[in-house]
Every structure is written in C-alpha cells, then in structure tokens.
Design an enzyme around this catalytic site. Structure first.
Site, short mmCIF file in Angstrom:
data_model
loop_
_atom_site.label_atom_id
_atom_site.label_comp_id
_atom_site.label_asym_id
_atom_site.label_seq_id
_atom_site.Cartn_x
_atom_site.Cartn_y
_atom_site.Cartn_z
N HIS A 163 0.84 -1.21 0.00
CA HIS A 163 0.00 0.00 0.00
C HIS A 163 0.88 1.25 0.00
O HIS A 163 0.64 2.20 -0.74
CB HIS A 163 -0.88 0.08 1.26
CG HIS A 163 -1.91 -0.99 1.40
ND1 HIS A 163 -2.05 -1.75 2.53
CD2 HIS A 163 -2.88 -1.42 0.56
CE1 HIS A 163 -3.06 -2.59 2.39
NE2 HIS A 163 -3.58 -2.42 1.20
N LYS A 202 -17.70 -6.90 7.31
CA LYS A 202 -16.45 -7.65 7.25
C LYS A 202 -15.76 -7.60 8.61
O LYS A 202 -15.60 -6.52 9.18
CB LYS A 202 -15.55 -7.02 6.17
CG LYS A 202 -14.66 -8.02 5.48
CD LYS A 202 -14.04 -7.40 4.25
CE LYS A 202 -12.63 -7.91 4.02
NZ LYS A 202 -11.94 -7.17 2.97
N ARG A 258 -1.82 -5.67 -8.64
CA ARG A 258 -0.78 -6.64 -8.30
C ARG A 258 -0.58 -7.67 -9.39
O ARG A 258 0.51 -7.99 -9.78
CB ARG A 258 -1.15 -7.38 -7.00
CG ARG A 258 -0.91 -6.56 -5.78
CD ARG A 258 -1.58 -7.13 -4.58
NE ARG A 258 -3.02 -6.92 -4.66
CZ ARG A 258 -3.82 -6.96 -3.62
NH1 ARG A 258 -3.35 -7.27 -2.43
NH2 ARG A 258 -5.10 -6.73 -3.76
N SER A 309 -3.19 -7.68 2.67
CA SER A 309 -3.35 -7.63 4.13
C SER A 309 -3.79 -8.98 4.67
O SER A 309 -3.36 -9.39 5.74
CB SER A 309 -4.39 -6.56 4.50
OG SER A 309 -3.93 -5.29 4.14
P1 ADP Z 1 -5.82 -5.92 0.55
O1 ADP Z 1 -6.56 -6.39 1.77
O2 ADP Z 1 -5.92 -6.86 -0.62
O3 ADP Z 1 -4.41 -5.53 0.84
P2 ADP Z 1 -7.04 -3.26 0.39
O4 ADP Z 1 -8.50 -3.11 0.19
O5 ADP Z 1 -6.54 -2.80 1.71
O6 ADP Z 1 -6.64 -4.72 0.01
O7 ADP Z 1 -6.24 -2.54 -0.79
C1 ADP Z 1 -6.45 -1.23 -1.18
C2 ADP Z 1 -5.74 -0.93 -2.46
O8 ADP Z 1 -4.35 -1.22 -2.34
C3 ADP Z 1 -6.19 -1.75 -3.68
O9 ADP Z 1 -6.17 -0.89 -4.79
C4 ADP Z 1 -5.15 -2.79 -3.86
O10 ADP Z 1 -5.02 -3.19 -5.19
C5 ADP Z 1 -3.92 -2.04 -3.41
N1 ADP Z 1 -2.92 -2.94 -2.91
C6 ADP Z 1 -3.03 -3.80 -1.90
N2 ADP Z 1 -1.89 -4.50 -1.73
C7 ADP Z 1 -1.04 -4.06 -2.70
C8 ADP Z 1 0.29 -4.40 -3.09
N3 ADP Z 1 0.95 -5.35 -2.45
N4 ADP Z 1 0.84 -3.73 -4.11
C9 ADP Z 1 0.13 -2.78 -4.77
N5 ADP Z 1 -1.12 -2.44 -4.46
C10 ADP Z 1 -1.70 -3.05 -3.45
#
Ligand code: ADP
Length: 158
Positions: free
Chosen positions: A17, A41, A90, A127
């Site tokens: 992130h 959730k 990703r 996450s």
């Molecule tokens: P997650 O639980 O899958 O990490 P989130 O809802 O918190 O998802 O993710 C928010 C945003 O961050 C989304 O656009 C997601 O594609 C992006 N994101 C999550 N993890 C990564 C990563 N490892 N690299 C790039 N973008 C990411």
C-alpha cells in the site's frame, strides 16, 4: 489543487500500500487515503486504529491526508472534490474486478480510475495474507513498517 484518492481496507497497511501511496504522492498535490468502513467484514483492527497507523507511516510524505468513508466511494469523491481514484494492480487476477469497478464508477459519476502497477517486490502481498503469516508466527518484517509489525504481533498474541 490536484487531488486524488487511494481507497482500501488497510487492515493493516502494508509496504505494498505504502509503495502506491508514496509514488502517488509525488504525482499529485494531495493524496487522500480513504479507509472503508465495512460493518459486514470482520477486521483485526478498528477503523480508528487503521487510521492512526496510516497517519503515522505516511507523515513523512507531507501531502497525505487519511479519512474514513462508508457507502459509495464516488459519493465520498464528490463530497471531497476528488476527480480520480488511484488503485494498485498486483496481478492479472486484480484486473478483472478492478476494471469493472472502474467502469461502474465512471458511469455513475464521471470519476476516473488510474491504475498503478505494483512494485514486483510486493506483488504477492495482501493484508489478508500478511495476517495469515503473522497468525502462525511467520516473520513479516520487510512486508510492513516496523510500527505495524509490532501492533500486529501484539494483537495476534491477544
Ligand atoms: P488488501 O486487503 O488486498 O491488501 P485493500 O483493500 O486494503 O486490500 O487494498 C487497497 C488498495 O491497495 C487496492 O487498490 C489494492 O489493489 C492495493 N494494494 C493492496 N496490496 C497491494 C500491493 N501489495 N501492491 C500494490 N497495491 C496493493
């Protein structure tokens, strides 16, 4: 003022992130990180805990503001005067869902979605995977900021 939103659950924020938020902060005047309030959730951290962590680890960028939202992201964008959403991609598996969301959001509101390709170093990281590793005692250093690692270990220890 060129403003953009990076939305997500951030339960908790990862280095994946942060990579997207940091790179976006160099392209825009202000980045609003929007934490989704999703009562359906089950989350490990409360929305306020997630916001505090995000504020701490994005402070150094200087132009990142952290907010929470519920309901439609495009309504939040309208209220905040934000014309575009930035999402990290990703893998191809993210693309199918994200493309549809982007088209739907544009159709509903005219808000644009821009995709940023993930740093390959974090392309496997989510996450939920992170929490799974930490839950079974795996080492998550390098995947999250140190502050988040400590809070994660404490929380999972119970
Ligand atoms: P997650 O639980 O899958 O990490 P989130 O809802 O918190 O998802 O993710 C928010 C945003 O961050 C989304 O656009 C997601 O594609 C992006 N994101 C999550 N993890 C990564 C990563 N490892 N690299 C790039 N973008 C990411």
């Amino acid at each position: 003022m060129r403003r953009v939103v990076c939305p997500g659950s951030f339960d908790p924020v990862t280095n994946g992130h942060l990579d997207i938020i940091g790179r976006t902060s160099r392209l825009y005047d202000e980045v609003v990180v929007a934490v989704l309030i999703n009562v359906e959730k089950r989350s490990l951290f409360t929305v306020d805990e997630r916001i505090e962590m995000l504020q701490a680890v994005t402070k150094e960028y200087g132009n990142v503001r952290v907010e929470k939202f519920h309901g439609l992201l495009v309504d939040f964008c309208r209220q905040q005067g934000i014309p575009a959403i930035v999402k990290g991609l990703r893998a191809v598996s993210d693309f199918d869902y994200e493309l549809q969301m982007a088209q739907l959001n544009y159709r509903m509101s005219g808000v644009e979605t821009l995709f940023m390709s993930t740093n390959p170093e974090y392309s496997f990281l989510s996450s939920s995977r992170l929490k799974e590793i930490a839950r079974y005692g795996g080492d998550v250093s390098g995947l999250v900021p140190d502050l988040v690692r400590q809070l994660l270990v404490e929380r999972l220890r119970g």
